[in-house]
Enzyme design. Structure first.
Site, PDB file in Angstrom:
ATOM      1  N   HIS A  16      -7.980   3.681  -9.111  1.00  0.00           N
ATOM      2  CA  HIS A  16      -6.929   4.705  -9.040  1.00  0.00           C
ATOM      3  C   HIS A  16      -6.559   4.992  -7.580  1.00  0.00           C
ATOM      4  O   HIS A  16      -7.223   5.760  -6.887  1.00  0.00           O
ATOM      5  CB  HIS A  16      -7.417   5.982  -9.737  1.00  0.00           C
ATOM      6  CG  HIS A  16      -6.348   6.999  -9.962  1.00  0.00           C
ATOM      7  ND1 HIS A  16      -6.105   7.570 -11.196  1.00  0.00           N
ATOM      8  CD2 HIS A  16      -5.439   7.559  -9.122  1.00  0.00           C
ATOM      9  CE1 HIS A  16      -5.114   8.438 -11.100  1.00  0.00           C
ATOM     10  NE2 HIS A  16      -4.693   8.452  -9.840  1.00  0.00           N
ATOM     11  N   HIS A  18      -2.862   5.434  -5.206  1.00  0.00           N
ATOM     12  CA  HIS A  18      -1.393   5.425  -5.129  1.00  0.00           C
ATOM     13  C   HIS A  18      -0.937   4.807  -3.820  1.00  0.00           C
ATOM     14  O   HIS A  18      -1.386   5.199  -2.739  1.00  0.00           O
ATOM     15  CB  HIS A  18      -0.843   6.845  -5.207  1.00  0.00           C
ATOM     16  CG  HIS A  18      -1.055   7.498  -6.536  1.00  0.00           C
ATOM     17  ND1 HIS A  18      -0.066   7.589  -7.483  1.00  0.00           N
ATOM     18  CD2 HIS A  18      -2.156   8.089  -7.073  1.00  0.00           C
ATOM     19  CE1 HIS A  18      -0.530   8.230  -8.544  1.00  0.00           C
ATOM     20  NE2 HIS A  18      -1.799   8.549  -8.328  1.00  0.00           N
ATOM     21  N   ASP A  20       2.038   5.075  -2.226  1.00  0.00           N
ATOM     22  CA  ASP A  20       2.754   5.966  -1.300  1.00  0.00           C
ATOM     23  C   ASP A  20       1.864   7.061  -0.721  1.00  0.00           C
ATOM     24  O   ASP A  20       2.192   7.622   0.324  1.00  0.00           O
ATOM     25  CB  ASP A  20       4.004   6.574  -1.975  1.00  0.00           C
ATOM     26  CG  ASP A  20       3.747   7.117  -3.364  1.00  0.00           C
ATOM     27  OD1 ASP A  20       2.744   6.722  -4.009  1.00  0.00           O
ATOM     28  OD2 ASP A  20       4.547   7.944  -3.828  1.00  0.00           O
ATOM     29  N   HIS A 200      -2.517   9.646 -16.166  1.00  0.00           N
ATOM     30  CA  HIS A 200      -2.974  10.900 -15.561  1.00  0.00           C
ATOM     31  C   HIS A 200      -3.012  11.962 -16.664  1.00  0.00           C
ATOM     32  O   HIS A 200      -2.014  12.159 -17.359  1.00  0.00           O
ATOM     33  CB  HIS A 200      -1.985  11.385 -14.494  1.00  0.00           C
ATOM     34  CG  HIS A 200      -2.077  10.668 -13.186  1.00  0.00           C
ATOM     35  ND1 HIS A 200      -1.560   9.424 -13.003  1.00  0.00           N
ATOM     36  CD2 HIS A 200      -2.614  11.047 -12.000  1.00  0.00           C
ATOM     37  CE1 HIS A 200      -1.784   9.050 -11.739  1.00  0.00           C
ATOM     38  NE2 HIS A 200      -2.422  10.026 -11.109  1.00  0.00           N
ATOM     39  N   GLU A 203      -5.420  17.153 -15.463  1.00  0.00           N
ATOM     40  CA  GLU A 203      -5.587  17.367 -14.025  1.00  0.00           C
ATOM     41  C   GLU A 203      -5.207  18.788 -13.625  1.00  0.00           C
ATOM     42  O   GLU A 203      -5.306  19.142 -12.451  1.00  0.00           O
ATOM     43  CB  GLU A 203      -4.724  16.331 -13.264  1.00  0.00           C
ATOM     44  CG  GLU A 203      -5.106  16.135 -11.815  1.00  0.00           C
ATOM     45  CD  GLU A 203      -4.143  15.229 -11.056  1.00  0.00           C
ATOM     46  OE1 GLU A 203      -3.153  14.756 -11.649  1.00  0.00           O
ATOM     47  OE2 GLU A 203      -4.395  15.001  -9.859  1.00  0.00           O
TER      48      GLU A 203
HETATM   49  O1  LIG Z   1      -3.048  13.079  -8.520  1.00  0.00           O
HETATM   50  C1  LIG Z   1      -1.883  12.861  -8.875  1.00  0.00           C
HETATM   51  N1  LIG Z   1      -1.414  13.389 -10.039  1.00  0.00           N
HETATM   52  C2  LIG Z   1      -0.169  13.167 -10.505  1.00  0.00           C
HETATM   53  N2  LIG Z   1       0.729  12.430  -9.839  1.00  0.00           N
HETATM   54  C3  LIG Z   1       0.337  11.899  -8.660  1.00  0.00           C
HETATM   55  C4  LIG Z   1      -0.953  12.084  -8.127  1.00  0.00           C
HETATM   56  N3  LIG Z   1      -1.014  11.453  -6.934  1.00  0.00           N
HETATM   57  C5  LIG Z   1       0.196  10.893  -6.748  1.00  0.00           C
HETATM   58  N4  LIG Z   1       1.014  11.171  -7.775  1.00  0.00           N
HETATM   59  C6  LIG Z   1       2.433  10.792  -7.933  1.00  0.00           C
HETATM   60  O2  LIG Z   1       2.517   9.413  -8.194  1.00  0.00           O
HETATM   61  C7  LIG Z   1       3.645   8.903  -7.492  1.00  0.00           C
HETATM   62  C8  LIG Z   1       3.579   7.407  -7.428  1.00  0.00           C
HETATM   63  O3  LIG Z   1       2.534   6.953  -6.648  1.00  0.00           O
HETATM   64  C9  LIG Z   1       3.606   9.675  -6.182  1.00  0.00           C
HETATM   65  O4  LIG Z   1       4.845   9.636  -5.513  1.00  0.00           O
HETATM   66  C10 LIG Z   1       3.243  11.067  -6.655  1.00  0.00           C
HETATM   67  O5  LIG Z   1       4.405  11.779  -7.026  1.00  0.00           O
HETATM   68 ZN   LIG Z   2      -3.315   9.830  -9.189  1.00  0.00          ZN
END
Ligand SMILES: O=c1[nH]cnc2c1ncn2[C@@H]1O[C@H](CO)[C@@H](O)[C@H]1O
Ligand SMILES: [Zn+2]
Length: 343
Positions: A16, A18, A20, A200, A203
């Site tokens: 997990h 991301h 960006d 997700h 959370e």
């Molecule tokens: O922990 C998280 N929970 C929900 N969405 C997330 C989390 N971290 C990042 N993103 C979302 O996923 C997109 C694509 O990578 C990011 O731009 C952010 O808006």
């Molecule tokens: Zn995430």
């Protein structure tokens, strides 16, 4: 208590992470430079924009931090570099297999098509595989706050892009206002194509239902799943089905899913036999790396080498790869952890 040097030696799987949220400072500056953008900021100021402050009060506030880097990720070259940069950092954490996720729809502000955005990220991952001892696969995120009609456009990508790096689908973004049930039909379409799903879920306070809905909708892994902590029935289902929880300690406190260590369910869930794993979520936004996340778990719970080995085998089992690839990773990890145990 395990020494950081011992943790550094451990081979790791990261499920997990991301794209960006995980760009190094050097990469951020390079991306800006590539598009002729003068950030006009000191390194310290750049990080202040890209990282969450300690005062963050919610998941939605946490998600605001992504606005800073997204304008830099609107070209093929920059997306390719970004994927390479994230995989490079993971290789430094001794990650041998990782899945990088991103939402292609967020990278179309200039001239890129959805396909090109995905191809760019795959190209960066493939280049990193050549340069480092790591296998890197890609997951596509749909953002919950985006209309479902637009999210549907992601689905054909799984047919059109004939590349083994593209392995799964996720829903990310605003879980507070967009519960999982809203995406039932979309997810049916995803799973009916044979695409593997991690979502997700759980959370944010009050979001526990999304965990069980995700499992019912075909997810074999859950991003975070923290809110299962107070619900033994859910825990039983997760244990029985071998669902993998992708937990990310720093992020879980920053989003205020958790406020006190005593509330953090990692160890209790592990002891119940749930397949917990450790991840960064976002190296930059959360100001972390996988080494630091492992150190936290080692410090909080006196986690031992054999415990870390076990959760890495859980991660391998949950990975979106073939059974043969899993077997090779299991063998390699067993051998390397045995060597570390011997000292
Ligand atoms: O922990 C998280 N929970 C929900 N969405 C997330 C989390 N971290 C990042 N993103 C979302 O996923 C997109 C694509 O990578 C990011 O731009 C952010 O808006
Ligand atoms: Zn995430």
């Amino acid at each position: 208590m395990l020494k950081p040097e011992t943790i550094a030696l451990m081979p790791k799987v990261e499920l997990h992470c991301h794209l960006d949220g995980s760009l190094s400072l050097t990469c951020i500056k390079q991306l800006a430079n590539n598009i002729g953008k003068d950030l006009n900021m000191s390194d310290e100021e750049i990080l202040k924009h890209a990282q969450v402050p300690e005062t963050t009060q919610s998941l939605l506030e946490y998600l605001e931090r992504f606005d800073f880097v997204l304008p830099l990720l609107q070209s093929y070259v920059n997306l390719e570099l970004a994927a390479y940069d994230v995989a490079r950092q993971a290789a430094e954490d001794n990650v041998k297999y990782m899945e990088i996720r991103f939402a292609p729809g967020q990278h179309l502000e200039k001239n890129l098509s959805l396909e090109e955005a995905v191809e760019a990220v795959i190209a960066g991952a493939a280049r990193a595989e050549e340069d480092f001892d790591i296998v890197v696969n890609i997951l596509l995120c749909g953002l919950r706050q985006v209309p479902v009609e637009r999210l549907k456009k992601l689905l054909p990508l799984f047919d059109e892009i004939d590349d083994e790096h593209l392995v799964g689908f996720d829903l990310a973004g605003d879980e507070v206002n967009y519960p999982q049930v809203k995406f039932k039909k979309l997810l049916e379409k995803v799973t009916s194509r044979g695409v593997q799903v991690t979502l997700h879920a759980g959370e944010c306070p009050g979001c526990a239902q999304n965990i069980i809905d995700s499992v019912e909708m075909g997810a074999t892994r859950i991003g975070h799943g923290i809110m299962t902590k107070d619900i033994p029935e859910y825990q039983e289902i997760l244990t029985k089905l071998g669902i993998v929880l992708e937990m990310a300690p720093s992020s879980n406190f920053q989003t205020k899913a958790i406020r006190e260590l005593s509330e953090y369910p990692f160890m209790a869930l592990y002891k119940r036999g749930i397949h917990v794993t450790i991840n960064t979520d976002n190296r930059t936004v959360s100001n972390t790396n996988l080494q630091k996340e492992y150190e936290k778990i080692a410090n909080w719970y006196d986690f031992q080498i054999s415990d870390f080995e076990r959760i890495n085998h859980y991660a391998i089992d949950g990975a979106f790869i073939s059974e043969d690839e899993k077997e090779l990773l299991h063998q390699r990890f067993s051998e390397e952890y045995a060597k570390i145990e011997k000292g």
